[in-house]
Write a protein that holds these residues in place. Structure first.
Motif, PDB file in Angstrom:
ATOM      1  N   TRP A 161       2.207 -87.595  40.728  1.00  0.00           N
ATOM      2  CA  TRP A 161       2.193 -88.305  39.239  1.00  0.00           C
ATOM      3  C   TRP A 161       0.964 -88.900  38.861  1.00  0.00           C
ATOM      4  O   TRP A 161       0.394 -88.967  37.798  1.00  0.00           O
ATOM      5  N   ILE A 162       0.313 -89.693  39.855  1.00  0.00           N
ATOM      6  CA  ILE A 162      -0.803 -90.263  39.784  1.00  0.00           C
ATOM      7  C   ILE A 162      -1.836 -89.326  39.267  1.00  0.00           C
ATOM      8  O   ILE A 162      -2.739 -89.385  38.398  1.00  0.00           O
ATOM      9  N   ASP A 168      -4.516 -86.858  32.599  1.00  0.00           N
ATOM     10  CA  ASP A 168      -4.295 -86.737  30.942  1.00  0.00           C
ATOM     11  C   ASP A 168      -4.930 -87.767  30.288  1.00  0.00           C
ATOM     12  O   ASP A 168      -5.188 -87.577  29.019  1.00  0.00           O
ATOM     13  N   SER A 169      -4.961 -89.000  31.062  1.00  0.00           N
ATOM     14  CA  SER A 169      -5.630 -90.073  30.423  1.00  0.00           C
ATOM     15  C   SER A 169      -6.987 -89.936  30.226  1.00  0.00           C
ATOM     16  O   SER A 169      -7.741 -90.214  29.085  1.00  0.00           O
ATOM     17  N   LYS A 170      -7.747 -89.358  31.104  1.00  0.00           N
ATOM     18  CA  LYS A 170      -9.090 -88.969  30.906  1.00  0.00           C
ATOM     19  C   LYS A 170      -9.418 -88.318  29.540  1.00  0.00           C
ATOM     20  O   LYS A 170     -10.252 -88.250  28.845  1.00  0.00           O
ATOM     21  N   GLU A 293       3.380 -93.824  30.628  1.00  0.00           N
ATOM     22  CA  GLU A 293       3.271 -92.593  29.876  1.00  0.00           C
ATOM     23  C   GLU A 293       3.582 -92.810  28.449  1.00  0.00           C
ATOM     24  O   GLU A 293       3.189 -92.183  27.277  1.00  0.00           O
ATOM     25  N   TYR A 294       4.466 -93.770  28.111  1.00  0.00           N
ATOM     26  CA  TYR A 294       4.915 -94.259  26.795  1.00  0.00           C
ATOM     27  C   TYR A 294       3.500 -94.913  26.038  1.00  0.00           C
ATOM     28  O   TYR A 294       3.083 -94.495  24.805  1.00  0.00           O
ATOM     29  N   PHE A 298       1.383 -93.453  23.123  1.00  0.00           N
ATOM     30  CA  PHE A 298       1.434 -94.189  21.735  1.00  0.00           C
ATOM     31  C   PHE A 298      -0.482 -94.403  21.250  1.00  0.00           C
ATOM     32  O   PHE A 298      -0.609 -94.495  20.233  1.00  0.00           O
ATOM     33  N   PHE A 299      -1.180 -94.481  22.286  1.00  0.00           N
ATOM     34  CA  PHE A 299      -2.571 -94.551  21.962  1.00  0.00           C
ATOM     35  C   PHE A 299      -3.097 -93.339  21.455  1.00  0.00           C
ATOM     36  O   PHE A 299      -4.134 -93.280  20.613  1.00  0.00           O
TER      37      PHE A 299
END
Length: 306
Positions: A161-162, A168-170, A293-294, A298-299
């Protein structure tokens, strides 16, 4: 006679083979059962703790309910803050417990208890079930999830998951920076009771994603005041000094929001440019996988679809 005897002998061979196979399968299953440990040793910050290899009745006394849910482990008791999170619908039938209500905890018959290091009655809780505590902020937020994975004997699932979340965040961060510009600043604020707070990069509310993973810029004033302690209380009158080009407002509707009606607030550039993104504070308090994840979604929606 031979014709009569042959079918009988064939049937006997089949029966014996089946019995032999059954014994083999039974032996194999027994060996597998013996090879599967009932407990594992977790090296906690307070020393080694023997915990169930497959916990089925976990009580979480602070902060980590979302981590446990994300790893698909059953909980029988959780803290009040987790229960009030509108996004944690799975907890609606889970008992609300505190570190002081030992009788209820005993009734719930937990096989593992997880909480923060500042909970009360730790020694008594250890007599009820294996108890693991963590000091808030001692570990990075992703390291914390990995440690919860180790406690629950699901380290691989936690690491997978990490890895996916960081990727995904990057990617989302690169898209956002391309749209808002590399120099744009972002503040995270929250109202609680009659206080107003700004946050650093490791106090939940999406701060870990914005600053650590996406690499977005924190206003200098916020950096000076909140980066080291994690958060900093300010008055509404000076909010403009801490407000970035974009503001994420973690809003407690039952708290004091009267400052939003003042001319001081309305004249903040982020407010005038419609760059304040409001979210329900109860959904943003934590930094577990479900909340993260939420927050990430949202961002992406707030920055990219405005």
């Amino acid at each position: 006679m031979k014709k009569l005897l042959m079918p009988f002998l064939l049937m006997l061979v089949l029966v014996l083979s089946a019995c032999g196979g059954g014994e083999t399968n039974e032996k194999s299953n027994q060996e597998k059962k013996e090879d599967t440990p009932e407990t594992i040793t977790y090296q906690s910050e307070n020393g080694a703790v023997e915990v169930p290899a497959n916990p089925e009745r976990v009580i979480v006394l602070s902060s980590f309910a979302g981590n446990v849910m994300a790893l698909d482990v059953n909980m029988v008791g959780v803290d009040a803050w987790s229960k009030m999170n509108p996004r944690f619908e799975k907890l609606k039938d889970v008992e609300e417990v505190t570190d002081e209500n030992l009788e209820k905890i005993i009734e719930l018959n937990p096989d593992l208890i997880i909480g923060l290091s500042n909970i009360k009655n730790v020694d008594k809780l250890k007599e009820i079930a294996p108890t693991v505590t963590f000091t808030y902020g001692k570990l990075g937020y992703l390291e914390q999830h990995l440690e919860i994975g180790k406690v629950l004997n699901k380290e691989k699932e936690a690491q997978d998951w990490i890895d996916n979340f960081k990727a995904d965040s990057k990617a989302a961060g690169e898209e956002i920076k391309a749209k808002i510009g590399p120099d744009a600043t972002v503040s995270v604020i929250e109202n609680f009771d009659k206080e107003l707070y700004v946050f650093g990069d490791n106090w939940a509310r999406g701060t870990e994603i914005l600053y650590q993973e996406m690499g977005l810029n924190m206003p200098e004033k916020v950096k000076e005041a909140a980066l080291e302690p994690g958060y900093y209380a300010i008055s509404p009158e000076v909010l403009s000094e801490y407000a970035g080009d974009y503001v994420v407002f973690s809003k407690n509707a039952e708290g004091d929001t009267s400052f939003q009606q003042t001319e001081t607030y309305k004249n903040i550039p982020a407010v005038k440019n419609n760059r304040v993104f409001e979210v329900n504070a109860k959904e943003f308090y934590f930094n577990d996988p479900l909340t993260l994840e939420y927050q990430l979604e949202f961002f992406k929606k707030s920055f990219l679809e405005q």
